[in-house]
Scaffold this active site. Structure first.
Site, PDB file in Angstrom:
ATOM      1  CG  HIS A 300      -2.199   0.838   1.069  1.00 42.94           C
ATOM      2  ND1 HIS A 300      -1.984   1.985   1.622  1.00 42.94           N
ATOM      3  CD2 HIS A 300      -3.214   0.032   0.901  1.00 42.94           C
ATOM      4  CE1 HIS A 300      -3.770   3.061   1.154  1.00 42.94           C
ATOM      5  NE2 HIS A 300      -3.698   1.709   0.825  1.00 42.94           N
ATOM      6  CG  ASP A 357      -8.469  -4.353  -2.612  1.00 38.14           C
ATOM      7  OD1 ASP A 357      -7.272  -3.767  -3.056  1.00 38.14           O
ATOM      8  OD2 ASP A 357     -10.054  -4.510  -2.898  1.00 38.14           O
TER       9      ASP A 357
HETATM   10  C1  SDX Z   1      -6.067  -0.224  -3.112  1.00 36.87           C
HETATM   11  O1  SDX Z   1      -4.363   4.418  -2.286  1.00 36.87           O
HETATM   12  C2  SDX Z   1      -5.601   3.682  -1.972  1.00 36.87           C
HETATM   13  O2  SDX Z   1      -5.981   4.051  -0.345  1.00 36.87           O
HETATM   14  C3  SDX Z   1      -6.373   2.398  -2.453  1.00 36.87           C
HETATM   15  C4  SDX Z   1      -7.035   1.413  -1.583  1.00 36.87           C
HETATM   16  C5  SDX Z   1      -8.124   2.241  -0.824  1.00 36.87           C
HETATM   17  O3  SDX Z   1      -9.340   2.240  -0.275  1.00 36.87           O
HETATM   18  O4  SDX Z   1      -8.620   3.329  -1.913  1.00 36.87           O
HETATM   19  O5  SDX Z   1      -6.243   1.241  -0.070  1.00 36.87           O
HETATM   20  C6  SDX Z   1      -6.777   0.043  -2.349  1.00 36.87           C
HETATM   21  O6  SDX Z   1      -5.923   0.063  -4.145  1.00 36.87           O
HETATM   22  C7  SDX Z   1      -5.445  -0.935  -2.622  1.00 36.87           C
HETATM   23  C8  SDX Z   1      -4.015  -1.565  -3.456  1.00 36.87           C
HETATM   24  C9  SDX Z   1      -4.684  -2.513  -3.900  1.00 36.87           C
HETATM   25  N1  SDX Z   1      -3.800  -3.068  -4.701  1.00 36.87           N
HETATM   26  C10 SDX Z   1      -3.194  -4.124  -5.038  1.00 36.87           C
HETATM   27  O7  SDX Z   1      -2.812  -5.682  -4.156  1.00 36.87           O
HETATM   28  C11 SDX Z   1      -1.753  -4.178  -5.710  1.00 36.87           C
HETATM   29  C12 SDX Z   1      -0.973  -5.319  -5.716  1.00 36.87           C
HETATM   30  N2  SDX Z   1      -0.038  -4.189  -4.753  1.00 36.87           N
HETATM   31  C13 SDX Z   1       0.606  -3.100  -5.165  1.00 36.87           C
HETATM   32  O8  SDX Z   1       1.251  -2.693  -6.546  1.00 36.87           O
HETATM   33  C14 SDX Z   1       1.394  -2.334  -4.417  1.00 36.87           C
HETATM   34  O9  SDX Z   1       1.763  -2.762  -3.514  1.00 36.87           O
HETATM   35  C15 SDX Z   1       0.411  -0.834  -4.666  1.00 36.87           C
HETATM   36  C16 SDX Z   1      -0.144  -0.325  -5.751  1.00 36.87           C
HETATM   37  C17 SDX Z   1      -0.642  -1.265  -3.808  1.00 36.87           C
HETATM   38  C18 SDX Z   1       1.365   0.057  -4.286  1.00 36.87           C
HETATM   39  O10 SDX Z   1       2.445   0.375  -4.664  1.00 36.87           O
HETATM   40  P1  SDX Z   1       3.497   2.023  -4.638  1.00 36.87           P
HETATM   41  O11 SDX Z   1       3.361   1.892  -3.124  1.00 36.87           O
HETATM   42  O12 SDX Z   1       3.530   2.542  -5.797  1.00 36.87           O
HETATM   43  O13 SDX Z   1       5.048   0.832  -4.155  1.00 36.87           O
HETATM   44  P2  SDX Z   1       5.685   0.474  -5.465  1.00 36.87           P
HETATM   45  O14 SDX Z   1       5.282  -0.122  -6.361  1.00 36.87           O
HETATM   46  O15 SDX Z   1       6.504   1.333  -5.475  1.00 36.87           O
HETATM   47  O16 SDX Z   1       6.455  -0.755  -4.966  1.00 36.87           O
HETATM   48  C19 SDX Z   1       8.214  -0.926  -3.473  1.00 36.87           C
HETATM   49  C20 SDX Z   1       7.996  -1.828  -3.727  1.00 36.87           C
HETATM   50  C21 SDX Z   1       9.194  -2.322  -5.037  1.00 36.87           C
HETATM   51  O17 SDX Z   1      10.115  -3.434  -4.747  1.00 36.87           O
HETATM   52  P3  SDX Z   1      11.246  -2.251  -5.452  1.00 36.87           P
HETATM   53  O18 SDX Z   1      11.064  -1.830  -6.776  1.00 36.87           O
HETATM   54  O19 SDX Z   1      11.584  -1.797  -4.286  1.00 36.87           O
HETATM   55  O20 SDX Z   1      11.927  -3.089  -5.744  1.00 36.87           O
HETATM   56  O21 SDX Z   1       7.612  -3.272  -3.511  1.00 36.87           O
HETATM   57  C22 SDX Z   1       7.839  -3.835  -4.163  1.00 36.87           C
HETATM   58  C23 SDX Z   1       7.832  -3.482  -5.593  1.00 36.87           C
HETATM   59  O22 SDX Z   1       8.507  -3.876  -6.759  1.00 36.87           O
HETATM   60  N3  SDX Z   1       6.206  -4.158  -4.162  1.00 36.87           N
HETATM   61  C24 SDX Z   1       5.549  -5.470  -4.075  1.00 36.87           C
HETATM   62  C25 SDX Z   1       4.168  -5.446  -4.341  1.00 36.87           C
HETATM   63  N4  SDX Z   1       3.580  -4.037  -3.511  1.00 36.87           N
HETATM   64  C26 SDX Z   1       5.233  -3.528  -3.860  1.00 36.87           C
HETATM   65  N5  SDX Z   1       6.033  -6.627  -4.680  1.00 36.87           N
HETATM   66  C27 SDX Z   1       5.586  -7.967  -4.719  1.00 36.87           C
HETATM   67  N6  SDX Z   1       3.974  -7.902  -4.389  1.00 36.87           N
HETATM   68  C28 SDX Z   1       3.202  -6.712  -4.102  1.00 36.87           C
HETATM   69  N7  SDX Z   1       1.957  -6.694  -3.824  1.00 36.87           N
END
Ligand code: SDX
Length: 424
Positions: A300, A357
């Site tokens: 998140h 989720d």
């Molecule tokens: C919702 O914003 C809100 O409030 C949203 C929400 C709401 O109520 O409206 O809470 C609802 O959208 C919840 C999120 C649902 N999405 C997912 O579950 C999809 C999986 N999660 C991600 O794609 C990710 O965590 C996000 C999109 C939720 C957040 O992305 P960020 O903040 O841009 O984080 P990032 O992509 O920059 O990740 C930071 C690091 C990265 O690794 P490095 O490049 O530093 O090596 O963490 C890793 C990412 O690769 N990472 C994950 C991951 N989430 C982040 N690696 C594996 N699995 C994951 N789920």
């Protein structure tokens, strides 16, 4: 008011720092370009506040979520969804008579205009219900034009008709006749009956399902400046009508990184199950980065601790499954994946925890709601939050059309030579 100093190009610039009621601080940069010629650059807006707001407070470090100051744990346990709609939109809890009147009005406006039923006929059977919902919300503006005088009624219409639009999109996908709402049922009860009743037999709303849906709707009701809520503010800032702004928010929510994640979680767990249910093997795929597989339902932008909604949903899943006598292997698989991830350095280092989720889809599944409808369920819950933010911005005299700047990185000026291609 405290200040921050920016030293640039040999000059010192003082910028005011705003502090919120929960101690959050932000540097006000509205006049930065005027003062220094500089703009800020923050793709994804990780460190950028788009507005001040009094609707929802989140503390990502402490896993705190409050609607208008009320802790989500208490609201989830003691409120019904219709009261949370009122609280988020109007900023206070309704008096008992106000709530009764609000619920009565929402019940009275549950029916769609009969002409809207024709729209469903044009969709192919496999149409994704989010495509239908986005189109139907924009189309509502053709039946209920927005003026200052009709806005309040249109808000009621949206909150009332949303469940009908959603249930009809499900019935369309099933090739079953639409079931009309009943005025003696609760919001969740009406929705469940419109989804699952068939003309040939009576449908009794199951109290466990009704209460589970009430909880799910409340937990999704608002979440400050997430992607879809920022979209509703962006579109609303051009003074587009509320229906158009909500249609845009539905499209933003559809993405798998946002509201589409609940569908993604189930598809992910089903794939792990089909591949033998080996959590370690799956998490290695996530970590190796090559397969670009993400652990859906984890991570998140704001929560760097447990998402309080995930904690409440995990507890609710156990309770609902016990009360329904449902035994879904995906729930146990989800718990094993969560347990393995929470012990794995890759996720711990990146502070990745289950979000809203991760468990919501498993509960929808136990309720008989098909995977393709999961993001629609998220939208139904988020509607009051979207409306509250749209109204907060609309009522803010200082709000202006959203028009971010950029840093241009393209070609510098060059001649467009005449190559005789201008053939009219
Ligand atoms: C919702 O914003 C809100 O409030 C949203 C929400 C709401 O109520 O409206 O809470 C609802 O959208 C919840 C999120 C649902 N999405 C997912 O579950 C999809 C999986 N999660 C991600 O794609 C990710 O965590 C996000 C999109 C939720 C957040 O992305 P960020 O903040 O841009 O984080 P990032 O992509 O920059 O990740 C930071 C690091 C990265 O690794 P490095 O490049 O530093 O090596 O963490 C890793 C990412 O690769 N990472 C994950 C991951 N989430 C982040 N690696 C594996 N699995 C994951 N789920």
């Amino acid at each position: 008011m405290s200040t921050a100093k920016l030293i640039y190009d040999g000059k010192e610039h003082e910028l005011s720092v705003i502090e919120g009621t929960e101690g959050e601080r932000g540097i006000e940069v509205a006049k930065l370009r005027q003062q220094t010629g500089l703009v800020t650059l923050d793709p994804g807006y990780s460190s950028t506040g788009s507005c001040t707001s009094a609707i929802t407070f989140i503390d990502g470090e402490k896993g705190i979520l409050r609607y208008r100051g009320y802790p989500i744990e208490q609201v989830a346990e003691r409120a019904r969804f219709t009261e949370v709609c009122y609280l988020l939109i109007y900023g206070r809890r309704p008096e008992p008579n106000e709530l009764a009147e609000f619920r009565e009005s929402m019940t009275r406006h549950t029916l769609l205009h009969e002409d809207m039923k024709k729209f469903y006929e044009g969709y192919p059977p496999g149409a994704h219900p989010m495509a239908i919902m986005a189109a139907m919300f924009a189309s509502l503006s053709s039946f209920y034009p927005e003026t200052d005088e009709t806005l309040e009624l249109n808000i009621l219409r949206i909150l009332a008709k949303s469940k009908t639009l959603a249930a009809f999109s499900y019935k369309k996908s099933m090739g079953q006749p639409f079931i009309y709402p009943r005025n003696d049922l609760s919001w969740p009860g009406n929705f469940l009956r419109m989804m699952f009743a068939v003309p040939a037999e009576e449908y009794e709303v199951h109290p466990v399902l009704e209460s589970a849906l009430n909880l799910l709707l409340i937990l999704h009701a608002d979440h400050e400046q997430n992607c879809s809520t920022s979209t509703v503010r962006m579109v609303g800032s051009s003074q587009a009508n509320l229906f158009a702004s909500l249609s845009a928010a539905i499209c933003a929510l559809w993405g798998p990184l946002h509201g589409g994640a609940n569908q993604g979680v189930i598809e992910m767990l089903e794939a792990v199950q089909a591949d033998g249910g080996d959590c370690g093997k799956f998490l290695s795929q996530v970590k190796d980065g090559k397969s670009r597989v993400r652990l859906m339902g984890f991570g998140h932008r704001v929560y760097k601790n447990f998402d309080p909604r995930a904690t409440l949903l995990k507890r609710a899943a156990d309770q609902i499954f016990n009360e329904l006598g449902v035994n879904d292997p995906l729930l146990e698989l989800a718990k094993s994946v969560e347990e393995a991830a929470l012990k794995d350095n890759y996720f711990v280092e990146r502070r990745l925890y289950p979000n809203v989720d991760f468990y919501s889809g498993i509960i929808y599944r136990a309720m008989g709601i098909p995977t393709e409808m999961f993001t629609v369920m998220f939208a139904l819950g988020r509607l009051p939050g979207w409306i509250a933010h749209w109204m907060e911005q609309r009522n803010d005299e200082s709000s202006r059309i959203h028009r971010p700047r950029q840093i241009y990185m393209g070609e510098q000026k060059r001649e467009f030579s005449d190559q005789g291609t201008k053939v009219l």
